[in-house]
Scaffold this active site. Structure first.
Site, PDB file in Angstrom:
ATOM      1  N   TYR A  49     -20.039 -37.403 -13.178  1.00 47.25           N
ATOM      2  CA  TYR A  49     -18.888 -37.709 -14.039  1.00 47.25           C
ATOM      3  C   TYR A  49     -17.657 -37.020 -13.487  1.00 47.25           C
ATOM      4  CZ  TYR A  49     -20.083 -40.517 -18.062  1.00 47.25           C
ATOM      5  OH  TYR A  49     -20.377 -41.573 -18.864  1.00 47.25           O
ATOM      6  N   GLU A  51     -14.047 -37.718 -14.891  1.00 46.38           N
ATOM      7  CA  GLU A  51     -12.821 -38.188 -15.546  1.00 46.38           C
ATOM      8  C   GLU A  51     -11.624 -37.358 -15.089  1.00 46.38           C
ATOM      9  OE1 GLU A  51     -15.610 -38.427 -17.961  1.00 46.38           O
ATOM     10  OE2 GLU A  51     -14.857 -39.773 -19.550  1.00 46.38           O
ATOM     11  N   ASP A 194      -0.863 -59.723  -7.136  1.00 44.60           N
ATOM     12  CA  ASP A 194      -2.319 -59.568  -7.190  1.00 44.60           C
ATOM     13  C   ASP A 194      -2.846 -60.126  -5.868  1.00 44.60           C
ATOM     14  OD1 ASP A 194      -5.023 -60.009  -7.439  1.00 44.60           O
ATOM     15  OD2 ASP A 194      -4.912 -60.881  -9.447  1.00 44.60           O
ATOM     16  N   THR A 220      -8.718 -56.459  -5.504  1.00 45.15           N
ATOM     17  CA  THR A 220     -10.121 -56.064  -5.475  1.00 45.15           C
ATOM     18  C   THR A 220     -10.374 -55.521  -4.074  1.00 45.15           C
ATOM     19  OG1 THR A 220     -10.722 -58.311  -4.833  1.00 45.15           O
ATOM     20  CG2 THR A 220     -10.963 -57.743  -7.159  1.00 45.15           C
ATOM     21  N   LYS A 223     -13.320 -58.591  -1.329  1.00 46.54           N
ATOM     22  CA  LYS A 223     -13.158 -59.960  -0.804  1.00 46.54           C
ATOM     23  C   LYS A 223     -12.871 -59.865   0.697  1.00 46.54           C
ATOM     24  CE  LYS A 223     -11.901 -61.944  -5.270  1.00 46.54           C
ATOM     25  NZ  LYS A 223     -11.376 -60.954  -6.233  1.00 46.54           N
ATOM     26  N   ARG A 229     -17.737 -53.922  -4.412  1.00 41.87           N
ATOM     27  CA  ARG A 229     -17.157 -54.605  -5.575  1.00 41.87           C
ATOM     28  C   ARG A 229     -16.346 -53.599  -6.389  1.00 41.87           C
ATOM     29  NH1 ARG A 229     -18.007 -59.417  -7.325  1.00 41.87           N
ATOM     30  NH2 ARG A 229     -19.196 -59.718  -5.427  1.00 41.87           N
TER      31      ARG A 229
HETATM   32  N1  DSN Z   1     -13.796 -64.520  -9.209  1.00 39.82           N
HETATM   33  C1  DSN Z   1     -12.810 -64.319  -8.191  1.00 39.82           C
HETATM   34  C2  DSN Z   1     -12.708 -65.474  -7.279  1.00 39.82           C
HETATM   35  O1  DSN Z   1     -13.739 -66.050  -6.993  1.00 39.82           O
HETATM   36  O2  DSN Z   1     -11.642 -65.811  -6.823  1.00 39.82           O
HETATM   37  C3  DSN Z   1     -11.508 -63.987  -8.762  1.00 39.82           C
HETATM   38  O3  DSN Z   1     -11.674 -63.180  -9.851  1.00 39.82           O
END
Ligand code: DSN
Length: 412
Positions: A49, A51, A194, A220, A223, A229
């Site tokens: 933990y 925080e 984003d 994120t 990707k 993730r």
């Molecule tokens: N789920 C993601 C995508 O496939 O683009 C975006 O959140």
């Protein structure tokens, strides 16, 4: 250990390894992490933990956790040229929510892209909670498939948004951040991008980078960036306090420090020369797919691709997005059904499919393989009801993927 203690999970994980090894992963938001990232993810950092933030925690014993989190922060700052980074958001949706919480008062207006034109659910879809708290106004793309900057300008003047939001999940072109910044300055709005889909391409210098000029950038890390993730927020120094407070204690509790350690590993990888080559190849592969799909008579939304993804309109093929997705799955080619701009069909069975090249490029595939993949996809789409044909393609796919092993010898 897992094998003997929990064979049901172990066997399922092994079948998932096999699915990933044997199939062609064409979902543009998916990728394959390195074994170094997997090791950090499965490490003892998950036990802790922590925080708070490095140097200011609410728990003892955080010395090494601080080392890992600070490395993740410093590496992300260097990679994107960011003034401030928060690596604690659990994923993309929580990162966007934290940005809204940090920058908006209840009822404020956000100007973001319509979902069917390539936007994202968290950019104001009526079914999301943020849409109940804040007022989202949508802009669209032009009939030629480019972002309609004139529409953004007109709507910004009319609605006086607090945030102008760009960055998309199905849009295949680059973004004119300078133009957005100019519009935002004129109406007194903040700028938010984003970059979840294209973060890896930006890090490698293959797409324009909004970080030096925008107020807040969310992403994120799993990707194109090819990390675990998770999520991340970058911002100007003046927003540091508001962003940090929105993430913790505003919305989250204990950060997932094993994931943060894995983010640090991924950022180190993304700064290497090999990664720059990888990002270049992602784009070359997407172009090769586009060329072959055009040869095969397919319609591309947004006039084609400048990044890692393609949105294909299947209307002229008389097959729906759902039918294509199911057929391709049977042929071991994974894509996702997707709405096309102003789609007359429903999101559960839309007119298009979305596909991308980050995952197959990680396997080492190049333009030659993309041409083969487009041909297989065409056969599967045209023959979507022909089970024997789909099985035949599956076997051919398996033969190709066996030449591009992912995790040799890995047991889950
Ligand atoms: N789920 C993601 C995508 O496939 O683009 C975006 O959140």
């Amino acid at each position: 250990m897992l094998n003997t203690f929990d064979p049901e999970i172990a066997e399922s994980l092994n079948r998932e390894v096999q699915r990933q090894e044997e199939g062609l992963e064409m979902i543009p938001s998916e990728n394959f992490v390195s074994e170094a990232v997997l090791e950090a993810l499965g490490s003892v950092a998950t036990n802790k933990y922590a925080e708070g933030y490095p140097g200011k925690r609410y728990y003892g014993g955080c010395h090494e956790i601080d080392v890992m989190e600070q490395l993740a922060i410093d590496r992300a700052k260097a990679l994107f040229g960011a003034e401030h980074v928060n690596v604690q958001p659990l994923s993309g949706a929580p990162a966007n929510l934290a940005a809204y919480v940090a920058l908006l008062d209840h009822g404020d207006t956000v100007l973001g892209m319509d979902l069917s034109h390539g936007g994202h659910l968290t950019h104001g879809h009526p079914l999301t909670h943020p849409a109940k708290v804040w007022n989202f106004v949508n802009y669209k793309t032009t009939p030629e498939g480019l972002i309609d900057y004139d529409d953004i300008e007109a709507k910004a003047r009319e609605h006086k948004p607090k945030i102008i939001l760009v960055g998309y999940s199905a849009y295949s072109r680059d973004i004119d951040y300078e133009r957005i910044k100019k519009i935002a300055d004129e109406v007194g709005a903040l700028t938010m991008a984003d970059i979840a889909h294209i973060a890896g391409l930006i890090a490698a210098g293959e797409m324009k980078n909004p970080v030096p000029i925008f107020d807040v950038i969310t992403t994120t890390t799993h990707k194109t960036l090819r990390g675990p993730r998770g999520g991340m927020i970058m911002c100007k120094k003046k927003h540091r306090k508001a962003i940090n407070r929105a993430v913790f204690p505003g919305l989250q509790g204990g950060p997932h420090e094993n994931v943060i350690a894995a983010k640090a590993v991924a950022f180190k990888e993304a700064a290497m020369p090999e990664y720059k080559e990888y990002a270049k190849q992602i784009k070359k592969n997407a172009k090769a797919l586009e060329t072959e799909f055009r040869n095969l008579g397919y319609e591309m939304c947004f006039g084609g691709t400048e990044n890692h993804l393609l949105l294909i309109d299947l209307t002229n093929k008389n097959v729906t997005g759902h039918q294509a997705e199911v057929a391709l799955d049977k042929a071991a080619i994974t894509v996702n059904k997707n709405t096309i701009p102003d789609d007359p069909r429903s999101p559960m069975d839309p007119s298009g499919i979305r596909l991308g090249t980050p995952a197959v490029t990680t396997r080492g595939m190049g333009e030659e393989e993309m041409t083969k993949i487009a041909k297989w996809m065409d056969r599967a789409i045209v023959g979507w009801e022909n089970e024997a044909e789909l099985e035949k393609i599956r076997e051919e796919v398996k033969e190709l993927t066996s030449k591009f092993p992912l995790y040799p010898g890995l047991k889950y």
